[in-house]
Design a protein around this motif. Structure first.
Motif, PDB file in Angstrom:
ATOM      1  N   ILE A 385       0.814  -1.343   0.057  1.00 50.24           N
ATOM      2  CA  ILE A 385       0.077   0.022  -0.039  1.00 50.24           C
ATOM      3  C   ILE A 385       0.851   1.448  -0.137  1.00 50.24           C
ATOM      4  CG2 ILE A 385      -1.897  -1.089   1.306  1.00 50.24           C
ATOM      5  CD1 ILE A 385      -0.989   0.313   3.630  1.00 50.24           C
ATOM      6  N   VAL A 386       0.360   2.310  -0.487  1.00 50.84           N
ATOM      7  CA  VAL A 386       0.919   3.664  -0.415  1.00 50.84           C
ATOM      8  C   VAL A 386      -0.163   4.468   0.243  1.00 50.84           C
ATOM      9  CG1 VAL A 386       1.400   5.748  -1.765  1.00 50.84           C
ATOM     10  CG2 VAL A 386       2.161   3.320  -2.552  1.00 50.84           C
ATOM     11  N   VAL A 387       0.137   5.264   1.223  1.00 55.07           N
ATOM     12  CA  VAL A 387      -0.742   6.028   2.377  1.00 55.07           C
ATOM     13  C   VAL A 387      -0.302   7.537   2.204  1.00 55.07           C
ATOM     14  CG1 VAL A 387      -1.517   6.203   4.291  1.00 55.07           C
ATOM     15  CG2 VAL A 387      -0.941   3.960   3.751  1.00 55.07           C
ATOM     16  N   PHE A 388      -1.179   8.379   1.860  1.00 57.52           N
ATOM     17  CA  PHE A 388      -1.008   9.682   1.952  1.00 57.52           C
ATOM     18  C   PHE A 388      -1.886  10.357   2.972  1.00 57.52           C
ATOM     19  CE2 PHE A 388      -1.529  13.989   0.331  1.00 57.52           C
ATOM     20  CZ  PHE A 388      -0.414  14.211  -0.298  1.00 57.52           C
ATOM     21  N   ILE A 389      -1.057  10.981   3.864  1.00 60.09           N
ATOM     22  CA  ILE A 389      -1.739  11.682   5.199  1.00 60.09           C
ATOM     23  C   ILE A 389      -1.784  13.229   5.010  1.00 60.09           C
ATOM     24  CG2 ILE A 389      -1.506  11.729   7.491  1.00 60.09           C
ATOM     25  CD1 ILE A 389      -0.097   9.000   7.345  1.00 60.09           C
ATOM     26  N   ASP A 390      -2.892  13.825   5.168  1.00 59.63           N
ATOM     27  CA  ASP A 390      -2.637  15.239   5.136  1.00 59.63           C
ATOM     28  C   ASP A 390      -3.299  15.652   6.654  1.00 59.63           C
ATOM     29  OD1 ASP A 390      -2.830  17.804   3.639  1.00 59.63           O
ATOM     30  OD2 ASP A 390      -4.572  18.101   4.890  1.00 59.63           O
ATOM     31  N   ILE A 452       4.303   0.643   2.530  1.00 61.84           N
ATOM     32  CA  ILE A 452       4.476  -0.750   3.422  1.00 61.84           C
ATOM     33  C   ILE A 452       4.202  -1.870   2.270  1.00 61.84           C
ATOM     34  CG2 ILE A 452       3.687  -2.073   5.268  1.00 61.84           C
ATOM     35  CD1 ILE A 452       2.572   0.458   6.386  1.00 61.84           C
ATOM     36  N   PRO A 453       5.378  -2.349   1.972  1.00 65.37           N
ATOM     37  CA  PRO A 453       5.389  -3.734   0.798  1.00 65.37           C
ATOM     38  C   PRO A 453       4.903  -4.764   1.794  1.00 65.37           C
ATOM     39  CG  PRO A 453       7.672  -2.471   0.843  1.00 65.37           C
ATOM     40  CD  PRO A 453       6.923  -1.823   2.329  1.00 65.37           C
ATOM     41  N   TYR A 494      -1.047  -1.579  -4.517  1.00 67.09           N
ATOM     42  CA  TYR A 494      -0.218  -1.845  -5.630  1.00 67.09           C
ATOM     43  C   TYR A 494      -0.337  -3.195  -5.699  1.00 67.09           C
ATOM     44  CZ  TYR A 494       4.028  -1.819  -2.625  1.00 67.09           C
ATOM     45  OH  TYR A 494       4.855  -2.228  -1.703  1.00 67.09           O
ATOM     46  N   PRO A 495      -0.640  -4.066  -6.773  1.00 67.45           N
ATOM     47  CA  PRO A 495      -0.418  -3.567  -8.310  1.00 67.45           C
ATOM     48  C   PRO A 495      -1.753  -3.026  -8.645  1.00 67.45           C
ATOM     49  CG  PRO A 495      -0.047  -5.842  -8.328  1.00 67.45           C
ATOM     50  CD  PRO A 495      -0.159  -5.416  -6.751  1.00 67.45           C
ATOM     51  N   GLN A 496      -2.718  -3.277  -7.761  1.00 64.83           N
ATOM     52  CA  GLN A 496      -4.176  -3.006  -8.324  1.00 64.83           C
ATOM     53  C   GLN A 496      -4.268  -1.425  -8.664  1.00 64.83           C
ATOM     54  OE1 GLN A 496      -3.376  -4.284  -5.513  1.00 64.83           O
ATOM     55  NE2 GLN A 496      -4.677  -5.761  -4.642  1.00 64.83           N
TER      56      GLN A 496
END
Length: 804
Positions: A385-390, A452-453, A494-496
């Protein structure tokens, strides 16, 4: 260029430039001094010469008066003859002016006695004669006596005339001579030469009145003048003065070139002394340069050798003839620097890839690490996953508590994220071996990113995102001063959702924005229905859609709850996207709600609604139209004026339009709501509060505002006919609306049971799919005619008998 050469050039510049400046200054000073002396000397000579001529003039006048008086009295003038000779008076005549007859005469010399008085002398005398004053003529030529002056005085009908030779002027001028061409020049009052070094000018009585200095003398001035001399063909400087009375001018000129030559001679000795001093100092400077440059060259050679090696080594230099302490200190300093560079390299590598506030990886390093991670996708099974936090409202934290507190807040958030990521990494390492390490970084002011792979299970992803949300909103010592804090979190898999960082961050950003739009302090996992446009991209796309006709308006009818008559329509915007098909407002308007494009959308909607109103009016329908206005557009300073201007341009009656705003917009418009509502009412617009019951309402303020309609939100309608408590709340809203003299509109009516319930509770207007979906203008015209016929025939029945 070598340092030795630079130093030599610098020395030559530093030595020669001041020498040249001083030499030039000395020369200019000498010239200025010479000019000052010349001016004083020449003016003094001219004045002295003028005083001599003044005395001569006085003597001439006195002698002439004595002689003429004696001649008129017929007494002897023998005793005055020596004085006549001394003053160069040739003869004195007394003539009868009317007849021109010679009455008496006396001569200063025997030669003069044979000189008859010419008739032209009498003519000139008559012209210049004055009673009681002796007047002198301009210089004249006489055959036997050369250049003469006439002295004339009138005694009644008699004229006394004296012939004066100009030898005195010539002799006086010869006494002044200096330099090569310095001399004296004397002219009469007309500028004719009386005395001059050039005999031919004297003999021809040359008129030099055109020279500026002579012109000044003819005006009676005294002073200094620089002018061009036609005699010497060069510039001259002269002292000049005028003899009062006869107007004779005295000038003491000297060529300017002689002054410069004298200044050159005076300055030559200074230049010789400067040259000797410069030569001696050059020898000492060369010795100093060698003592400075030679050790530096040795040090530079050592540095050059070190540059070719991977490891720096200390150096040593031999001092020159003059040992310079600074060179030795430079050598020691270089060796100290060599020792520190190694440790500095380690710190620099850390600083280049770390965020200075939190210590996490910066964006550049984050991109490098993730590129390496995604490069392994072809060699093994992978996912994550790739997480983006604001951080929510971080700007407000900075504004209230200051940037120093904001930095502390960021560091605390970063520490919590690191702990969470480390914990997740430990859990993953227990399940699988050889998994890449997770990455956490600060990628913006209040933005963090995590990769987080290996985290692929949906439940595990949900659990991790929940932990992140809870940790970033949990109280702590650092957060104790903040009443409420949290973060909006978006996640992409990822990869979805993508196989490179850019596409994954974009998906995570879109998901994060959906979380923020849903109320903040939430998390969302990206889904394709969220679209592939970020907020910024969507704003650009909507702007393009407005400009290129991709937007359309449809209209949903509003029906009277008791009479079934059509009360108007609401304009609803639709986006016919060329690639995505038809997009409904809830798919994109919330994203652009606070951007400038929302104002352009509002202006486009109003203009199109006015045009469409004209279409159905011409088709015979008298229907008002309601238009939704966003908060940003409503708060604009020019909203009401631009609305009035547009209505005037299109000749539109403002009474046929309702302006719909949400209650949140009404109470968050910077205190301008009352002013804007009043202006809209003055123009004829009606006001409707949209989605009433879903936002924050200040009932006290609402009671003071000019509102025409309250539109009750679908969320309240759908529950009221099933829940007595909600029904009681709706009755309160209806009672309040009646008290405020507002009509009520029920939105989203979809069933007969809702219609019956609303009719029983005496709501005014109904709107929803139960009656009609949104329609294009042609479809609306057709539907309205069919509906009117059905109502007129009594065939339209939605069981409103309970309304009675």
């Amino acid at each position: 260029m070598r340092i030795r050469t630079i130093l030599l050039i610098a020395f030559l510049t530093v030595a020669i430039l001041p020498t040249a400046i001083f030499g030039r200054w000395s020369y200019n000073h000498a010239v200025n001094r010479e000019f000052a002396e010349v001016k004083d000397r020449h003016l003094l000579l001219a004045q002295n010469l003028g005083f001599a001529l003044k005395r001569y003039h006085t003597d001439l006048v006195g002698t002439f008066n004595s002689i003429s008086s004696a001649l008129l009295a017929d007494t002897t003038t023998r005793d005055l003859k020596p004085l006549m000779s001394a003053l160069n008076i040739i003869s004195v005549f007394v003539v009868d002016e009317p007849s021109g007859k010679l009455i008496a005469r006396t001569d200063g010399t025997v030669e003069a006695s044979v000189t008859p008085m010419a008739q032209d002398i009498q003519t000139i005398a008559r012209t210049i004669a004055k009673s009681g004053d002796v007047v002198f003529s301009n210089v004249l030529e006489m055959e036997r006596h050369g250049n003469v002056l006439l002295g004339v005085r009138r005694y009644g009908d008699s004229l006394a005339i004296a012939l004066v030779n100009t030898k005195y002027f010539i002799e006086l001028g010869k006494q002044i001579s200096f330099g090569k061409n310095g001399h004296a020049a004397i002219v009469d009052k007309a500028g004719n030469v009386l005395a001059h070094p050039l005999p031919e000018w004297v003999a021809s009585r040359k008129n030099i009145a055109g020279i500026s200095s002579v012109a000044r003398m003819m005006k009676g001035e005294t002073g200094i003048e620089q002018f061009y001399s036609p005699a010497l063909k060069g510039d001259m400087i002269a002292g000049l003065t005028t003899v009062p009375g006869p107007g004779w001018g005295v000038m003491i000129p000297q060529p300017v070139e002689e002054i410069y030559q004298k200044a050159h001679i005076d300055s030559a000795s200074i230049f010789v002394a400067l040259l000797i001093g410069w030569t001696i100092s050059s020898a000492f400077v060369l010795l100093f340069i060698n003592s400075l440059v030679r050790p530096l060259e040795q040090l530079l050679q050592s540095i050059h050798k070190n540059a070719q090696k991977t490891r720096l080594n200390p150096t040593s230099v031999r001092p020159g003839v003059i040992p310079l302490r600074e060179i030795l200190q430079l050598n020691r300093g270089y060796n100290v620097m060599v020792g520190r560079v190694a440790s500095a390299n380690k710190k620099m590598s850390v600083m280049a890839f770390s965020d200075s506030v939190t210590g996490l990886f910066n964006r550049k390093r984050f991109e490098e690490l993730t590129c390496e991670l995604f490069a392994d996708c072809s060699r093994k099974s992978w996912g994550g996953i790739v997480v983006f936090i604001d951080l929510d409202d971080f700007k407000q934290i900075n504004d209230i508590h200051g940037h120093r507190f904001g930095d502390s807040f960021l560091r605390a958030c970063a520490a919590r994220l690191e702990l969470l990521v480390q914990s997740a990494a430990r859990n993953l390492s227990q399940k699988s071996v050889g998994q890449s390490a997770p990455i956490v970084a600060r990628v913006g002011g209040d933005e963090f990113a995590i990769v987080i792979p290996g985290l692929t299970n949906k439940r595990d992803i949900h659990e991790f995102l929940s932990l992140v949300r809870d940790e970033l909103s949990a109280p702590s010592e650092v957060f104790s001063e903040i009443s409420r804090h949290g973060a909006s979190i978006g996640c992409a898999r990822y990869p979805q959702d993508g196989t490179n960082l850019d596409s994954l961050l974009k998906c995570a950003d879109i998901a994060m924005y959906h979380a923020k739009r849903s109320g903040k302090n939430r998390f969302e996992t990206y889904a394709p229905e969220m679209g592939m446009m970020t907020a910024a991209e969507l704003c650009v796309a909507v702007d393009y859609a407005i400009a290129h006709g991709e937007l359309v308006l449809e209209y949903q009818p509003k029906v009277h709850a008791r009479t079934n008559q059509i009360q108007g329509v609401e304009a609803l915007v639709r986006w016919d996207h060329p690639a995505l098909g038809r997009l409904l407002p809830n798919q994109w308007i919330p994203t652009i709600a606070h951007s400038p494009v929302m104002e352009r959308l509002g202006e486009w909607t109003i203009a199109r609604a006015i045009d469409d109103h004209g279409h159905w009016t011409r088709a015979g329908l008298e229907l008002s139209v309601a238009v939704n206005i966003g908060a940003r557009h409503f708060s604009n300073q020019t909203f009401t004026s631009s609305l009035a201007r547009l209505a005037a341009e299109k000749n539109f009656d403002c009474r046929h339009m309702e302006i719909e705003i949400t209650e949140d917009t009404l109470f968050a418009s910077d205190g301008r709501a009352d002013e804007v509502l009043e202006a809209l009412h003055r123009q004829g617009f009606r006001i409707s509060i949209d989605d009433f019951g879903t936002g924050y309402s200040n009932i006290a303020r609402l009671g003071q505002m000019q509102v025409d309609f309250l539109k009750i939100d679908r969320s309240l309608i759908s529950q009221a006919h099933r829940d007595d408590r909600v029904a009681a709340m709706m009755d309160c809203v209806l009672l309040m609306a009646k008290t405020l003299n507002c009509k009520t509109v029920a939105e989203g009516v979809e069933s007969q049971s809702e219609v019956d319930f609303l009719a029983r509770h005496k709501i005014d207007i109904l709107q929803g799919y139960y009656f009609s979906p949104s329609l294009t203008v042609p479809a609306l015209v057709t539907w309205a005619r069919q509906h009117e016929r059905a109502v007129a025939a009594g065939k339209f029945n939605h069981k409103t008998s309970h309304a009675a």
